[in-house]
Motif scaffolding. Sequence first.
Motif, mmCIF file in Angstrom:
data_model
loop_
_atom_site.group_PDB
_atom_site.id
_atom_site.type_symbol
_atom_site.label_atom_id
_atom_site.label_comp_id
_atom_site.label_asym_id
_atom_site.label_seq_id
_atom_site.Cartn_x
_atom_site.Cartn_y
_atom_site.Cartn_z
ATOM 1 N N ALA A 150 29.559 -26.221 18.730
ATOM 2 C CA ALA A 150 28.307 -26.887 19.084
ATOM 3 C C ALA A 150 27.488 -26.984 17.803
ATOM 4 O O ALA A 150 27.876 -26.423 16.761
ATOM 5 C CB ALA A 150 27.547 -26.113 20.162
ATOM 6 N N VAL A 151 26.362 -27.689 17.859
ATOM 7 C CA VAL A 151 25.456 -27.756 16.708
ATOM 8 C C VAL A 151 24.048 -27.429 17.175
ATOM 9 O O VAL A 151 23.724 -27.524 18.361
ATOM 10 C CB VAL A 151 25.446 -29.145 16.036
ATOM 11 C CG1 VAL A 151 26.772 -29.433 15.368
ATOM 12 C CG2 VAL A 151 25.058 -30.234 17.013
ATOM 13 N N CYS A 152 23.202 -27.076 16.211
ATOM 14 C CA CYS A 152 21.777 -26.953 16.494
ATOM 15 C C CYS A 152 21.198 -28.360 16.482
ATOM 16 O O CYS A 152 21.134 -29.004 15.437
ATOM 17 C CB CYS A 152 21.099 -26.080 15.434
ATOM 18 S SG CYS A 152 19.336 -25.864 15.733
ATOM 19 N N ARG A 153 20.806 -28.842 17.626
ATOM 20 C CA ARG A 153 20.355 -30.227 17.740
ATOM 21 C C ARG A 153 19.009 -30.456 17.045
ATOM 22 O O ARG A 153 18.726 -31.558 16.599
ATOM 23 C CB ARG A 153 20.243 -30.624 19.204
ATOM 24 C CG ARG A 153 21.571 -30.563 19.954
ATOM 25 C CD ARG A 153 21.320 -30.776 21.451
ATOM 26 N NE ARG A 153 22.546 -30.639 22.228
ATOM 27 C CZ ARG A 153 23.313 -31.638 22.590
ATOM 28 N NH1 ARG A 153 23.011 -32.862 22.215
ATOM 29 N NH2 ARG A 153 24.386 -31.439 23.329
ATOM 30 N N MET A 154 18.176 -29.409 16.971
ATOM 31 C CA MET A 154 16.870 -29.555 16.350
ATOM 32 C C MET A 154 16.385 -28.210 15.829
ATOM 33 O O MET A 154 16.577 -27.179 16.467
ATOM 34 C CB MET A 154 15.845 -30.093 17.359
ATOM 35 C CG MET A 154 14.478 -30.384 16.755
ATOM 36 S SD MET A 154 13.261 -30.915 17.987
ATOM 37 C CE MET A 154 12.952 -29.351 18.806
ATOM 38 N N GLY A 155 15.786 -28.213 14.646
ATOM 39 C CA GLY A 155 15.144 -27.002 14.138
ATOM 40 C C GLY A 155 15.991 -26.157 13.218
ATOM 41 O O GLY A 155 15.519 -25.132 12.709
ATOM 42 N N GLY A 156 17.245 -26.539 12.987
ATOM 43 C CA GLY A 156 18.102 -25.782 12.084
ATOM 44 C C GLY A 156 19.373 -26.552 11.799
ATOM 45 O O GLY A 156 19.807 -27.376 12.600
ATOM 46 N N THR A 157 19.960 -26.301 10.642
ATOM 47 C CA THR A 157 21.196 -26.995 10.249
ATOM 48 C C THR A 157 22.364 -26.042 10.456
ATOM 49 O O THR A 157 22.769 -25.325 9.541
ATOM 50 C CB THR A 157 21.121 -27.449 8.779
ATOM 51 O OG1 THR A 157 19.926 -28.196 8.588
ATOM 52 C CG2 THR A 157 22.315 -28.318 8.414
ATOM 53 N N TYR A 158 22.899 -26.009 11.672
ATOM 54 C CA TYR A 158 23.958 -25.065 11.997
ATOM 55 C C TYR A 158 25.085 -25.742 12.765
ATOM 56 O O TYR A 158 24.850 -26.558 13.656
ATOM 57 C CB TYR A 158 23.430 -23.917 12.854
ATOM 58 C CG TYR A 158 22.829 -22.757 12.090
ATOM 59 C CD1 TYR A 158 23.411 -22.308 10.909
ATOM 60 C CD2 TYR A 158 21.703 -22.099 12.561
ATOM 61 C CE1 TYR A 158 22.882 -21.239 10.224
ATOM 62 C CE2 TYR A 158 21.159 -21.019 11.889
ATOM 63 C CZ TYR A 158 21.749 -20.594 10.714
ATOM 64 O OH TYR A 158 21.221 -19.536 10.027
#
Length: 507
Positions: free
Chosen positions: A385-393
């Motif tokens: 999954a990814v961090c959709r908002m607030g972080g680049t993960y």
Amino acid sequence: MKKTIAVLMFMTVLLSCMKDLGNYEYRDIRAFQITGVESRYSVSISDRLRIDARTDLGKGEYSAVWFMELKETSGTEVETYADTISRELVLDVPFKYTVGTYTLHLKVTDRQTGVSKYAQTTVSAVTRFYEGYYILKETSSGDTEMDFHTVDGEVVEDLLTTMTGAPLEGAPKTLSYLNDYSYLDEKTGQNVVGSLIIPLSEKELRTLSLLDMSQIRTHSQWFFEEQNAYPVEKIHHFNNLCFCYGMFTENGLFTNYQCAFWEMYSTGKLSTTPNIMSDGTMEYASSADVCYFEGAAYCHDPLNDRFNYVDMNGTCVPVQQSSGGDELVFLGGIRDEKNNLVAVYERQDGSRYWKYLEADENKFILVHQGDFDQGDVFGTASDYAVCRMGGTYLYALSGQDIYALNPANGYNVKLQFAGKPGGEISYFDTMFMVTEDGSGDYNHFVMAVQEGDNYSIAFYDMIGGEPISGQGPVRVLKGKGRVKTLQHTSPQKQSNGVGTSSYSLHY
């Protein structure tokens, strides 16, 4: 002589005016305020709408009137008018309007001075099905069911069986949410605007209105021609794309031009021919790998081994070659100052690598790329999954642990979840919503765990893409079945790209 008399008469009048010191009563305009009116309210249709407005004028010193701003459509003309609903300062009335979003005004007048002041708010009229969490799940028999959890904790289990008589045949595939959809009701001849929840299994789909869970479309009724030309297993999902909605399928993209948010209505039906790509390509596909941003989408096209950009009008534009034959394992979108995507690929030898891409409409800029180390948790993960908002993960599930990798600089960390429910992790993702006034904002890490046939879904607040240290879940939903995916619905969620909110969808 006549001129002299005229001048004398004029001077007499002028002098009399100059001597007139007036006989007027001057009063100070009293300052007063209206308080207690919030920027937004939500009310269930047929329930009472109460707003505890206040003013610092004394009782009997003011008059008050509430009026609802309404619109009436006749052909292509839209007329706005006001409907007076109360003359009491504290509003407490049964809500008599249909589902929708309304502007409500309060006028308070000082009886002594005649001065008026105004307050304004937005009222979202909903049913119990409009706001909450829809859970798509697999039953013990391998079919598809759906639960609904209200924000107040009420649960409707096995909603499909409860409302339509049976679950969907086959394993669950995806759950679509059209929050801004207009269609022609062929029984009444009237145009209807509403929100739809669309569960899909490998064999069936249902199209249910959030008004009352009635079925709006069968599969063939999506198209102008009554035929089942596109089997359900070829459909991946539906989505609002700003000025149209789209059906993403293995046969390409089908769109219908409409935007109910801006009073652009349609029949809601689709052509049986998919959109032609901007370069003239007629044979292409949209896989289940898609990233949605505000009013646009990026899709993987496995047929031509490339990505496609879909703009707010439903135009498909080829972006670039994808992988040179390697398998796309995961595609996720990160909402930042610019839209970014993370793609994970697997080579024929089983090794994996990633690309971090900056999306600039119809082209990608490669920012970083790299190989996962042999045996690395990110290279062998069972899900991403990814961090959709607030972080680049980029997140990876390895065993029963979730790890986060920043593809921009290589930083990685094992995430800690305080108060995590016991059981096997079956689903995880991130979800957010941003509203104009901030009243509905959230940014959550979502995790579903299974214990036998029971699920628990935990919602964690995040900072910078990580759960807040030591803080347990802010919400836990419980039910029976195995979670496949979920959608959060809300009257504050409006058509992405033109509304006053932005939010994530879960595909």
